[in-house]
Design a protein around this motif. Structure first.
Motif, PDB file in Angstrom:
ATOM      1  N   TYR A 147       0.822  -1.218   0.000  1.00 10.72           N
ATOM      2  CA  TYR A 147       0.000   0.000   0.000  1.00 10.72           C
ATOM      3  C   TYR A 147       0.855   1.267   0.000  1.00 10.72           C
ATOM      4  N   VAL A 148       1.639   1.441  -1.064  1.00 13.74           N
ATOM      5  CA  VAL A 148       2.317   2.715  -1.342  1.00 13.74           C
ATOM      6  C   VAL A 148       2.075   2.988  -2.822  1.00 13.74           C
ATOM      7  N   ASN A 149       2.125   4.251  -3.219  1.00 12.03           N
ATOM      8  CA  ASN A 149       1.910   4.551  -4.645  1.00 12.03           C
ATOM      9  C   ASN A 149       2.671   5.812  -5.040  1.00 12.03           C
ATOM     10  N   PRO A 150       3.092   5.885  -6.317  1.00 13.66           N
ATOM     11  CA  PRO A 150       3.982   6.977  -6.745  1.00 13.66           C
ATOM     12  C   PRO A 150       3.345   8.364  -6.666  1.00 13.66           C
ATOM     13  N   ALA A 151       2.017   8.458  -6.677  1.00  9.92           N
ATOM     14  CA  ALA A 151       1.399   9.785  -6.689  1.00  9.92           C
ATOM     15  C   ALA A 151       1.346  10.406  -5.298  1.00  9.92           C
ATOM     16  N   PHE A 152       0.933   9.649  -4.301  1.00 15.83           N
ATOM     17  CA  PHE A 152       0.603  10.253  -3.008  1.00 15.83           C
ATOM     18  C   PHE A 152       1.522   9.872  -1.854  1.00 15.83           C
ATOM     19  N   THR A 153       2.332   8.825  -1.995  1.00 14.12           N
ATOM     20  CA  THR A 153       3.215   8.434  -0.886  1.00 14.12           C
ATOM     21  C   THR A 153       4.436   9.355  -0.873  1.00 14.12           C
ATOM     22  N   LEU A 154       4.681  10.016   0.255  1.00 15.43           N
ATOM     23  CA  LEU A 154       5.800  10.968   0.336  1.00 15.43           C
ATOM     24  C   LEU A 154       7.078  10.283   0.798  1.00 15.43           C
ATOM     25  N   HIS A 155       6.985   9.518   1.888  1.00 17.58           N
ATOM     26  CA  HIS A 155       8.171   8.857   2.449  1.00 17.58           C
ATOM     27  C   HIS A 155       7.723   7.840   3.493  1.00 17.58           C
ATOM     28  N   PHE A 156       8.662   6.990   3.918  1.00 15.90           N
ATOM     29  CA  PHE A 156       8.358   6.064   5.012  1.00 15.90           C
ATOM     30  C   PHE A 156       8.330   6.858   6.312  1.00 15.90           C
ATOM     31  N   ASP A 157       7.487   6.456   7.227  1.00 11.70           N
ATOM     32  CA  ASP A 157       7.356   7.145   8.506  1.00 11.70           C
ATOM     33  C   ASP A 157       8.677   7.036   9.274  1.00 11.70           C
ATOM     34  N   GLY A 158       9.227   8.172   9.710  1.00 10.95           N
ATOM     35  CA  GLY A 158      10.488   8.171  10.443  1.00 10.95           C
ATOM     36  C   GLY A 158      11.714   8.198   9.531  1.00 10.95           C
ATOM     37  N   TRP A 159      11.545   8.120   8.220  1.00 15.69           N
ATOM     38  CA  TRP A 159      12.648   8.189   7.264  1.00 15.69           C
ATOM     39  C   TRP A 159      12.518   9.519   6.504  1.00 15.69           C
ATOM     40  N   THR A 160      13.646  10.037   5.998  1.00 19.48           N
ATOM     41  CA  THR A 160      13.548  11.213   5.116  1.00 19.48           C
ATOM     42  C   THR A 160      13.075  10.742   3.742  1.00 19.48           C
ATOM     43  N   ARG A 161      12.681  11.717   2.910  1.00 19.24           N
ATOM     44  CA  ARG A 161      12.267  11.365   1.540  1.00 19.24           C
ATOM     45  C   ARG A 161      13.469  10.817   0.768  1.00 19.24           C
ATOM     46  N   GLU A 162      14.620  11.444   1.007  1.00 17.74           N
ATOM     47  CA  GLU A 162      15.828  10.983   0.307  1.00 17.74           C
ATOM     48  C   GLU A 162      16.138   9.520   0.657  1.00 17.74           C
ATOM     49  N   GLU A 163      15.987   9.186   1.933  1.00 23.61           N
ATOM     50  CA  GLU A 163      16.236   7.796   2.353  1.00 23.61           C
ATOM     51  C   GLU A 163      15.170   6.848   1.791  1.00 23.61           C
ATOM     52  N   SER A 164      13.940   7.365   1.682  1.00 24.02           N
ATOM     53  CA  SER A 164      12.830   6.495   1.279  1.00 24.02           C
ATOM     54  C   SER A 164      12.836   6.181  -0.210  1.00 24.02           C
ATOM     55  N   LEU A 165      13.268   7.160  -1.029  1.00 20.87           N
ATOM     56  CA  LEU A 165      13.065   7.021  -2.476  1.00 20.87           C
ATOM     57  C   LEU A 165      13.669   5.765  -3.105  1.00 20.87           C
ATOM     58  N   PRO A 166      14.907   5.370  -2.739  1.00 21.52           N
ATOM     59  CA  PRO A 166      15.432   4.166  -3.402  1.00 21.52           C
ATOM     60  C   PRO A 166      14.545   2.943  -3.181  1.00 21.52           C
ATOM     61  N   LEU A 167      14.081   2.738  -1.959  1.00 20.03           N
ATOM     62  CA  LEU A 167      13.228   1.566  -1.707  1.00 20.03           C
ATOM     63  C   LEU A 167      11.846   1.757  -2.327  1.00 20.03           C
ATOM     64  N   LEU A 168      11.291   2.969  -2.213  1.00 14.02           N
ATOM     65  CA  LEU A 168       9.982   3.205  -2.849  1.00 14.02           C
ATOM     66  C   LEU A 168      10.077   2.949  -4.347  1.00 14.02           C
ATOM     67  N   ASN A 169      11.125   3.478  -4.970  1.00 17.68           N
ATOM     68  CA  ASN A 169      11.250   3.298  -6.424  1.00 17.68           C
ATOM     69  C   ASN A 169      11.414   1.832  -6.792  1.00 17.68           C
ATOM     70  N   TYR A 170      12.119   1.085  -5.951  1.00 19.18           N
ATOM     71  CA  TYR A 170      12.240  -0.350  -6.217  1.00 19.18           C
ATOM     72  C   TYR A 170      10.847  -1.008  -6.179  1.00 19.18           C
ATOM     73  N   LEU A 171      10.075  -0.662  -5.136  1.00 17.14           N
ATOM     74  CA  LEU A 171       8.729  -1.250  -5.010  1.00 17.14           C
ATOM     75  C   LEU A 171       7.839  -0.839  -6.185  1.00 17.14           C
ATOM     76  N   TYR A 172       7.975   0.407  -6.638  1.00 14.12           N
ATOM     77  CA  TYR A 172       7.163   0.865  -7.779  1.00 14.12           C
ATOM     78  C   TYR A 172       7.534   0.106  -9.049  1.00 14.12           C
ATOM     79  N   GLN A 173       8.833  -0.144  -9.216  1.00 17.78           N
ATOM     80  CA  GLN A 173       9.264  -0.904 -10.409  1.00 17.78           C
ATOM     81  C   GLN A 173       8.653  -2.293 -10.421  1.00 17.78           C
ATOM     82  N   VAL A 174       8.644  -2.925  -9.238  1.00 18.96           N
ATOM     83  CA  VAL A 174       8.038  -4.254  -9.141  1.00 18.96           C
ATOM     84  C   VAL A 174       6.542  -4.148  -9.448  1.00 18.96           C
ATOM     85  N   ALA A 175       5.893  -3.161  -8.810  1.00 23.41           N
ATOM     86  CA  ALA A 175       4.436  -3.041  -8.930  1.00 23.41           C
ATOM     87  C   ALA A 175       4.003  -2.728 -10.365  1.00 23.41           C
ATOM     88  N   MET A 176       4.893  -2.101 -11.141  1.00 25.76           N
ATOM     89  CA  MET A 176       4.534  -1.726 -12.516  1.00 25.76           C
ATOM     90  C   MET A 176       4.804  -2.834 -13.522  1.00 25.76           C
TER      91      MET A 176
END
Ligand code: AKG
Ligand code: FE2
Length: 282
Positions: free
Chosen positions: A204-233
């Motif tokens: 339950y994360v998505n490229p439009a509305f998810t900003l970052h993981f709770d307690g992580w910066t956006r910079e820290e979150s983006l590599p893992l978020l982008n990995y998950l988005y690549q899988v999801a796409m």
């Protein structure tokens, strides 16, 4: 049982992981058995699609009420006279469409919408399809190690960078149609949720509305978020719906993403959307 045997209703999967098309149904005259089959299909396949329906706005609203309470959209223009119906539209002379990137609606709300019921009113001669993707299939494909880590995490969601005065749409030719520029949204949800009906786990994360993981910066979150988005796409988790006037889709907003293709410049497309309220996520 006799009614089921006599019924001509047919349901066929649209792709391996997402979507079920129902044929030989009239949504103005839907018996309880068929409606239950649709509910079940929505829970397990994330999307129900039906063609050739003749629904007035009042009948669209009546059908929506069978699924749950109606959530009035804060950002899209309402269809004159029917605040329950939001218009998703692109005119001949507009370049930007609504929903033209992978997303799930309303993840920025504390209690995100269960889903939407989108009815095609005017469609371009070609193009204007919508893609859907299964976030339970995406989750299932991850390693046990990553699944365990994600189960401990939460993510922060907002719509402000999209709809506010200086948000993404403000710089486009959809700006004049949208409202709610002053609203502020923020919600924190588990990264992995359980479907309230099937118990299946969902990414339950998505490229439009998810900003970052709770307690992580956006910079820290983006590599893992982008990995998950690549899988999801991945295409294997998707299906594609081609619309004509009278086509209607009901999607589960927790277990799917969608993406409206913007490949019909110079033509008009008008969709009527009713959003159905959800329940707290866990
Ligand atoms: O127009 C579409 O196909 C979908 C637009 C969208 O993202 C929505 O209605 O939530
Ligand atoms: Fe959407």
């Amino acid at each position: 049982m006799a009614t089921q045997l006599l019924s001509r209703v047919q349901s066929t999967p649209i792709s391996e992981h997402v979507g079920m098309e129902f044929k030989h149904v009239d949504l103005n005259d839907l018996d309880e058995n068929t409606f239950d089959a649709m509910r079940q299909a929505l829970a397990y396949h994330g999307l129900v699609f039906v063609r050739d329906q003749q629904l007035t706005p009042e009948q669209h609203i009546a059908f929506a009420r069978r699924w749950g309470e109606i959530d009035i959209n804060n950002y899209f223009p309402a269809n004159g006279g029917h605040p329950e119906i939001a218009e998703v539209r692109k005119a001949e002379n507009q370049q930007t469409n609504i929903g033209g990137g992978w997303h799930t609606d309303h993840s920025y709300d504390q209690i995100p919408a269960m889903g939407s019921i989108l009815l095609a009113r005017e469609t371009p001669p070609t193009g204007g399809d919508t893609l859907f993707a299964s976030m339970s299939a995406a989750f299932d494909s991850l390693s046990d190690g990553l699944k365990d880590t994600l189960r401990t995490m939460r993510a922060v969601h907002s719509a402000d960078h999209i709809y506010s005065k200086d948000g993404i749409y403000s710089k486009t030719d959809q700006a004049g149609d949208l409202k709610g520029h002053d609203l502020r949204t923020r919600a924190v949800h588990p990264v992995i949720i359980r479907h309230p009906r099937t118990g299946r786990e969902i990414l339950y994360v998505n490229p439009a509305f998810t900003l970052h993981f709770d307690g992580w910066t956006r910079e820290e979150s983006l590599p893992l978020l982008n990995y998950l988005y690549q899988v999801a796409m991945r295409e294997e988790f998707q299906c594609r719906v081609t619309w004509a006037p009278g086509s209607i889709a009901i999607w589960d907003n927790r277990s799917t993403w969608h993406h409206a293709m913007n490949d019909y410049h110079g033509h008009r497309r008008l969709m009527h959307r009713i959003t159905i309220s959800g329940e707290p996520l866990s």
